[in-house]
Enzyme design. Structure first.
Site, mmCIF file in Angstrom:
data_model
loop_
_atom_site.group_PDB
_atom_site.id
_atom_site.type_symbol
_atom_site.label_atom_id
_atom_site.label_comp_id
_atom_site.label_asym_id
_atom_site.label_seq_id
_atom_site.Cartn_x
_atom_site.Cartn_y
_atom_site.Cartn_z
ATOM 1 N N SER A 1 0.837 -1.205 0.000
ATOM 2 C CA SER A 1 0.000 0.000 0.000
ATOM 3 C C SER A 1 0.865 1.245 0.000
ATOM 4 O O SER A 1 2.084 1.195 0.200
ATOM 5 C CB SER A 1 -0.924 0.017 1.230
ATOM 6 O OG SER A 1 -0.164 0.121 2.428
ATOM 7 N N ASP B 1 5.394 -7.492 2.406
ATOM 8 C CA ASP B 1 4.465 -6.753 3.258
ATOM 9 C C ASP B 1 3.924 -7.697 4.320
ATOM 10 O O ASP B 1 3.853 -8.909 4.095
ATOM 11 C CB ASP B 1 3.307 -6.188 2.422
ATOM 12 C CG ASP B 1 2.604 -5.018 3.086
ATOM 13 O OD1 ASP B 1 2.813 -3.870 2.650
ATOM 14 O OD2 ASP B 1 1.840 -5.247 4.043
ATOM 15 N N THR C 1 -1.430 9.075 1.667
ATOM 16 C CA THR C 1 -1.279 7.644 1.916
ATOM 17 C C THR C 1 -2.375 7.194 2.881
ATOM 18 O O THR C 1 -2.992 8.017 3.555
ATOM 19 C CB THR C 1 0.089 7.350 2.570
ATOM 20 O OG1 THR C 1 0.110 7.969 3.870
ATOM 21 C CG2 THR C 1 1.232 7.899 1.724
ATOM 22 N N TYR D 1 6.891 8.846 16.309
ATOM 23 C CA TYR D 1 7.055 8.818 14.854
ATOM 24 C C TYR D 1 8.189 9.757 14.422
ATOM 25 O O TYR D 1 9.073 9.372 13.644
ATOM 26 C CB TYR D 1 5.744 9.224 14.182
ATOM 27 C CG TYR D 1 5.791 9.223 12.677
ATOM 28 C CD1 TYR D 1 5.650 8.045 11.951
ATOM 29 C CD2 TYR D 1 5.970 10.408 11.966
ATOM 30 C CE1 TYR D 1 5.693 8.044 10.564
ATOM 31 C CE2 TYR D 1 6.011 10.420 10.577
ATOM 32 C CZ TYR D 1 5.873 9.234 9.890
ATOM 33 O OH TYR D 1 5.919 9.237 8.514
ATOM 34 N N ASP E 1 7.528 -9.856 8.577
ATOM 35 C CA ASP E 1 7.567 -8.815 9.601
ATOM 36 C C ASP E 1 8.953 -8.174 9.596
ATOM 37 O O ASP E 1 9.962 -8.871 9.792
ATOM 38 C CB ASP E 1 7.272 -9.461 10.957
ATOM 39 C CG ASP E 1 7.240 -8.465 12.110
ATOM 40 O OD1 ASP E 1 7.600 -7.295 11.915
ATOM 41 O OD2 ASP E 1 6.853 -8.896 13.214
ATOM 42 N N LYS F 1 11.761 8.589 12.548
ATOM 43 C CA LYS F 1 12.152 9.026 11.209
ATOM 44 C C LYS F 1 13.469 9.800 11.225
ATOM 45 O O LYS F 1 14.261 9.714 10.277
ATOM 46 C CB LYS F 1 11.030 9.855 10.588
ATOM 47 C CG LYS F 1 9.777 9.038 10.275
ATOM 48 C CD LYS F 1 10.068 7.881 9.319
ATOM 49 C CE LYS F 1 8.799 7.165 8.879
ATOM 50 N NZ LYS F 1 9.073 6.078 7.918
#
Length: 257
Positions: A22, A43, A198, A163, A69, A167
């Site tokens: 995705s 995925d 997304t 998050y 995973d 990153k």
């Protein structure tokens, strides 16, 4: 090397894409195939990965579906081995698998913080490690890690310390791996998307913010996932033969303001 338009071709560069089911990963998997690569679609959602692979094979390229995973080294080792058997030694890889969330820092559980960092950062390391082992053995290659502009800035209005931190880690991990492997033919770079349409950004806590973010972006809109394909193709191709250890912001100019 002499530059030609073929420098952007990915023909003869079997590719391994995590998060290929995705979003950005799917778009890049399809884009790599369009540029001549056979693609291993990895995925945790096997059905989604299969759908991407089937779309690739419909174009005449080879594709293989791999479920696993990114936090499990053995899962990645087995997937990379299967990819090599199906499409040949990996020469290009994109590590796109990731998760997000929104919780105030003072209320965030240690478990939630660790989960995001484990997938977004440790998962990128383990993926790159498995991919590079093949590349180092077979003459080199190029790895592209998907970071985020949230590794450079803290987005206004979004409660995502986990998050953002993950990153930022991807960006520095990229530099570290690039310097370790540069002398052995493996280039490692990252892309930092800005606000992009997304599934992750269709979360209720983000959807309304996107309208605001569009107005705060010099280009005046949110990116489509397909707009990450060109940068990834460039970094994986011979056109970027002297590019390693860099983070490419693809954010519509957002961080300029």
């Amino acid at each position: 090397m002499t530059f030609t338009p073929q420098s952007f071709s990915l023909a003869g560069k079997p590719a391994f894409i995590t998060g290929a089911g995705s979003g950005i990963g799917r778009a890049i998997a399809l884009g790599f195939a369009a540029c001549g690569a056979d693609v291993a679609c990895f995925d945790r959602d096997g059905q989604a990965a299969r759908a991407t692979a089937e779309e690739i094979t419909a174009t005449g390229r080879k594709a293989v579906t791999l479920t696993g995973d990114v936090t499990d080294p053995e899962s990645l080792r087995a997937a990379v081995t299967a990819a090599v058997e199906a499409i040949g030694p990996i020469r290009a890889a994109v590590n796109s698998a990731g998760v997000a969330g929104a919780t105030a820092a003072e209320d965030m559980s240690a478990q939630d913080f660790r989960r995001v960092v484990d997938i977004n950062l440790t998962g990128v390391f383990l993926s790159a490690q498995a991919e590079a082992r093949v590349m180092l053995e077979h003459g080199g290659g190029a790895i592209v890690n998907i970071a985020s502009m949230s590794g450079t800035i803290a987005n206004r209005g979004l409660l995502q310390a986990h998050y953002n931190s993950s990153k930022a880690g991807v960006m520095h991990l990229t530099k570290s791996l690039a310097t370790e492997w540069a002398g052995r033919g493996v280039r490692v770079n990252s892309i930092s998307p800005g606000n992009t349409l997304t599934p992750m950004n269709e979360r209720p806590e983000v959807a309304e913010n996107l309208k605001v973010f569009a107005g705060e972006t010099p280009l005046g809109r949110i990116a489509d996932v397909e707009e990450m394909v060109g940068p990834a193709v460039f970094l994986a191709s011979d056109a970027a033969s002297y590019v390693t250890g860099t983070d490419l912001l693809v954010d519509g100019g957002y961080v300029c303001w």
